[in-house]
Motif scaffolding. Structure first.
Motif, PDB file in Angstrom:
ATOM      1  N   ASN A  93       9.272   2.907  -9.890  1.00 49.33           N
ATOM      2  CA  ASN A  93      10.038   2.366  -8.771  1.00 49.33           C
ATOM      3  C   ASN A  93       9.359   1.089  -8.277  1.00 49.33           C
ATOM      4  OD1 ASN A  93      12.541   3.236  -8.005  1.00 49.33           O
ATOM      5  ND2 ASN A  93      11.852   4.720  -6.488  1.00 49.33           N
TER       6      ASN A  93
ATOM      7  N   SER B 194       6.810   6.946  -4.775  1.00 48.87           N
ATOM      8  CA  SER B 194       7.986   7.751  -5.117  1.00 48.87           C
ATOM      9  C   SER B 194       7.556   9.010  -5.865  1.00 48.87           C
ATOM     10  CB  SER B 194       8.965   6.932  -5.964  1.00 48.87           C
ATOM     11  OG  SER B 194       9.485   5.844  -5.226  1.00 48.87           O
TER      12      SER B 194
ATOM     13  N   LEU C  90       8.177  13.036  -4.935  1.00 52.19           N
ATOM     14  CA  LEU C  90       8.621  14.102  -5.843  1.00 52.19           C
ATOM     15  C   LEU C  90       7.609  15.246  -5.866  1.00 52.19           C
ATOM     16  CD1 LEU C  90       9.938  11.945  -8.826  1.00 52.19           C
ATOM     17  CD2 LEU C  90      11.299  13.180  -7.127  1.00 52.19           C
TER      18      LEU C  90
ATOM     19  N   VAL D 124      12.094   8.199   0.927  1.00 55.03           N
ATOM     20  CA  VAL D 124      12.320   7.148  -0.071  1.00 55.03           C
ATOM     21  C   VAL D 124      13.687   6.539   0.203  1.00 55.03           C
ATOM     22  CG1 VAL D 124      12.550   6.595  -2.534  1.00 55.03           C
ATOM     23  CG2 VAL D 124      10.959   8.385  -1.813  1.00 55.03           C
ATOM     24  N   THR D 125      13.759   5.228   0.221  1.00 55.32           N
ATOM     25  CA  THR D 125      15.055   4.576   0.444  1.00 55.32           C
ATOM     26  C   THR D 125      15.213   3.404  -0.523  1.00 55.32           C
ATOM     27  OG1 THR D 125      13.959   3.330   2.201  1.00 55.32           O
ATOM     28  CG2 THR D 125      15.378   5.140   2.888  1.00 55.32           C
ATOM     29  N   SER D 126      16.442   2.938  -0.661  1.00 55.97           N
ATOM     30  CA  SER D 126      16.689   1.735  -1.463  1.00 55.97           C
ATOM     31  C   SER D 126      17.424   0.717  -0.621  1.00 55.97           C
ATOM     32  CB  SER D 126      17.508   2.073  -2.719  1.00 55.97           C
ATOM     33  OG  SER D 126      18.800   2.518  -2.383  1.00 55.97           O
TER      34      SER D 126
ATOM     35  N   ARG E 284      14.602   0.998   8.292  1.00 55.29           N
ATOM     36  CA  ARG E 284      15.421   2.205   8.087  1.00 55.29           C
ATOM     37  C   ARG E 284      14.561   3.360   7.594  1.00 55.29           C
ATOM     38  NH1 ARG E 284      18.623   2.702   3.430  1.00 55.29           N
ATOM     39  NH2 ARG E 284      18.575   0.447   3.195  1.00 55.29           N
TER      40      ARG E 284
ATOM     41  N   GLY F 255      13.998  -3.011  -3.821  1.00 52.62           N
ATOM     42  CA  GLY F 255      14.637  -1.961  -4.596  1.00 52.62           C
ATOM     43  C   GLY F 255      14.270  -0.571  -4.146  1.00 52.62           C
ATOM     44  N   ALA F 256      13.050  -0.412  -3.650  1.00 56.70           N
ATOM     45  CA  ALA F 256      12.586   0.923  -3.294  1.00 56.70           C
ATOM     46  C   ALA F 256      11.543   0.810  -2.204  1.00 56.70           C
ATOM     47  CB  ALA F 256      11.992   1.621  -4.510  1.00 56.70           C
TER      48      ALA F 256
ATOM     49  N   GLN G 260      18.367   1.098  -9.609  1.00 56.21           N
ATOM     50  CA  GLN G 260      18.790   0.201  -8.534  1.00 56.21           C
ATOM     51  C   GLN G 260      19.752  -0.865  -9.070  1.00 56.21           C
ATOM     52  OE1 GLN G 260      15.798   1.530  -8.787  1.00 56.21           O
ATOM     53  NE2 GLN G 260      14.873   1.874  -6.791  1.00 56.21           N
TER      54      GLN G 260
ATOM     55  N   MET H 226      20.643   4.796  -0.528  1.00 55.39           N
ATOM     56  CA  MET H 226      20.059   6.140  -0.685  1.00 55.39           C
ATOM     57  C   MET H 226      18.799   6.040  -1.537  1.00 55.39           C
ATOM     58  SD  MET H 226      22.166   5.385  -3.282  1.00 55.39           S
ATOM     59  CE  MET H 226      23.824   5.896  -2.805  1.00 55.39           C
TER      60      MET H 226
END
Lengths: 379, 379
Positions: free
Chosen positions: A78, A85, A89, A231-233, A251, A370-371, B60, B71
């Motif tokens: 990521n 990330s 998990l 975790v967000t994108s 966010r 992106g992440a 992504q 998300m």
């Protein structure tokens, strides 16, 4: 979901190790984390390995070197959030009851890429046209300076603070102080950044062992729990976006604080993604450590330095500890865990009970990352 | 853990698309899966993207192309098990209650690598010395032939069966039958393999939408559940190993069958990792579809062909549908879901109620594979 604790930490001093393989770089960090935890290798139910550019089966190669295998091993990519990330998990695996003990490792070897371009550039036209990371953050810095009157000299003070902290950290890639004059006079990279405004490239690895509260109680003295994992994108919108506002981080921080049931005022120590000087200032605001446009005031007050009310990046952060992409997220988790356990050495934040880590990255669609992975640790 | 169902499937016909980006290849599969599911984009709680060589932030880039973002998106690399490992994470996310709806996508673009070497080769001395996949499987084939008297002609019949099935599958990369003579007379790759013994390289993408049983009931007619999700890694031992016995797959199959509460005799259809002809035969035995040394007899009996008692790879498998590494695991899940729903078209297995998928790969330490993911689906 059940409580998840950090029961072991491992980290190698970041640096440049062009003659070592990724597995050779990473196994000592995993070994340290396992030994520190006191868990037996056969108790390890799963392994989550974060790497952005480490090639296929990085986790398998690392665990094979250690002679520990047979359990599920999953590799996570990521970008700059790779190992954070993976941490999320690993948290989910233990929190859900899938496994009682997991290893999370982050590892990267950037020296092998030399001056080459990164894989992402082949498919992202903005990157292909020159919107690489230093350029992207420089644009944001220029806009922030325009909006809030920040000067180049003031911005340079972020680098001075980072290296004051990093000079106290034996695991930092750059272990020396730099003066404001040195930052200002250094080789230009992209205006307003000189070399010292940018994190170094390098190699590194970090690992944590996570366990259920039941296992942690058996091991004794393992009191740091993961209070939130988020975790967000990015939103990847095409319309106007405010370049001074890292929406993704804001966010994510809201989500993480809500999950942990805390607010920014409760944070005692934070490791945030200061890939460039301007990033640290913008993220102060995104986390709510201060209002918009107030970040330099917060820095200048000393609040975010060691001894202040909310020390940020006591490790030296990405600017000083270094930023081997996939290793950063877990390295932050190691740092914050050791801070909360009171064993961070010369860069200890006294009495820290709540800590935050933040790794965000992978420019995509220009301004959006992106992440972004944010974790809250508490004891 | 709660029940997880497959509520949408998407797949593009595999092939060679050198002029398209990975995101351009993959988004139609995700769109198909979402539309088929009937879930709204805003219901998607997370995305897990499996790719081995797709570069940074593949998930992504795919979701951005679709205009669905914000998300958590996590990219997974586990060599040939990349998207099947992503599937396992998607299952965990829904099963644990973290999210009610997730998307799992597998995507790969192999054409961009041309004749180049894969990243793994830089750090694996056995691969570096020539133990690439065709060589590894050829050694296993030779040993199997020695142990059990299998002939080259008999081995070639696996390829004939694969292409009989693939010719019925409009999404297969190779949609034509081949005769035994054609297989035997084709260009040699590595003894005993001719070209038709080896899966083709190519590009492809597949996607599924997973949901909790509550969501699935609302969507109606979504009756296929994931009864087991098992990821394992090799043992990487240095001592003697029996080359005819895929220990990793056998161990994974035991775990998956135990989790699902079934045995090999309960399986109505299987999509297994026939990267080379010998692989299919060895995996018959590892799954317990027959005893050791009996795989050719099972093939010859017609049991594993369409119309037989346990049709294996009705899609054509890796040999015919193709094997874009990171896309394979989810493509198998799409195939088995459609089989259990009775809408596989010309290659339908009549009345199938229980199906298995199996993706294993990433040679490491010679004979051991790096990752193996096995799923059981049931309705």
């Amino acid at each position: 979901m059940r409580e998840v604790r950090v029961v072991g930490t491992g980290l190698i001093p970041f640096g440049k190790f062009p003659d070592q393989t990724l597995a050779e770089i990473a196994w000592p960090a995993v070994r340290e984390a396992i030994l520190e935890s006191g868990v037996k290798p056969k108790e390890i139910g799963g392994v989550f390995c974060g790497t952005a550019l480490g090639g296929m089966l990085a986790g398998q190669r690392i665990m094979k070197t250690l002679g520990i295998s047979g359990m599920p091993i999953i590799n996570v990519e990521n970008a700059c959030s790779s190992s954070s990330s993976a941490l999320s998990l690993g948290w989910l695996s233990v929190a859900s009851g899938q496994h009682d003990v997991v290893v999370v490792v982050g590892a990267e070897k950037l020296t092998k890429f030399g001056g080459g371009t990164l894989p992402l550039e082949r498919e992202d036209w903005e990157v292909n046209q020159g919107m690489v990371m230093p350029a992207l953050y420089a644009m944001r810095a220029r806009r922030y300076m325009h909006e809030y009157g920040l000067t180049e000299t003031q911005l340079a003070e972020v680098a001075v603070k980072a290296h004051e902290h990093g000079a106290l950290n034996p695991n930092a890639q750059i272990k020396k102080r730099v003066s404001l004059d040195e930052v200002m006079a250094a080789r230009p990279v992209t205006e307003p950044f000189t070399l010292w405004h940018c994190c170094p490239t390098g190699d590194g690895a970090a690992a944590v062992v996570l366990a259920s509260a039941d296992v942690a109680r058996r091991l004794e003295g393992k009191d740091v729990r993961i209070a939130a994992s988020e975790v967000t994108s990015g939103l990847y919108t095409d319309h106007f976006r405010d370049m001074t506002w890292p929406e993704l981080t804001a966010r994510g921080a809201r989500g993480a604080f809500e999950m942990a049931g805390i607010g920014p005022e409760d944070v005692d120590v934070a490791e945030i993604h200061d890939a460039f000087t301007i990033a640290e200032l913008m993220y102060y605001e995104a986390f709510g450590f201060c209002g918009r446009g107030e970040a330099y005031g917060l820095l200048k007050s000393g609040a975010t330095s060691l001894g202040g009310s909310i020390p940020v990046n006591p490790s030296g952060g990405l600017l000083s500890r270094g930023h081997p992409i996939g290793a950063t997220g877990v390295a932050q988790a190691v740092e914050v865990t050791r801070q909360l356990e009171g064993r961070a050495g010369a860069h200890q934040v006294e009495g820290a009970k709540v800590g935050v880590t933040h790794a965000t990255g992978g420019g995509i669609a220009g301004l959006d990352h992106g992440a972004c992975s944010i974790h809250v640790f508490a004891r």
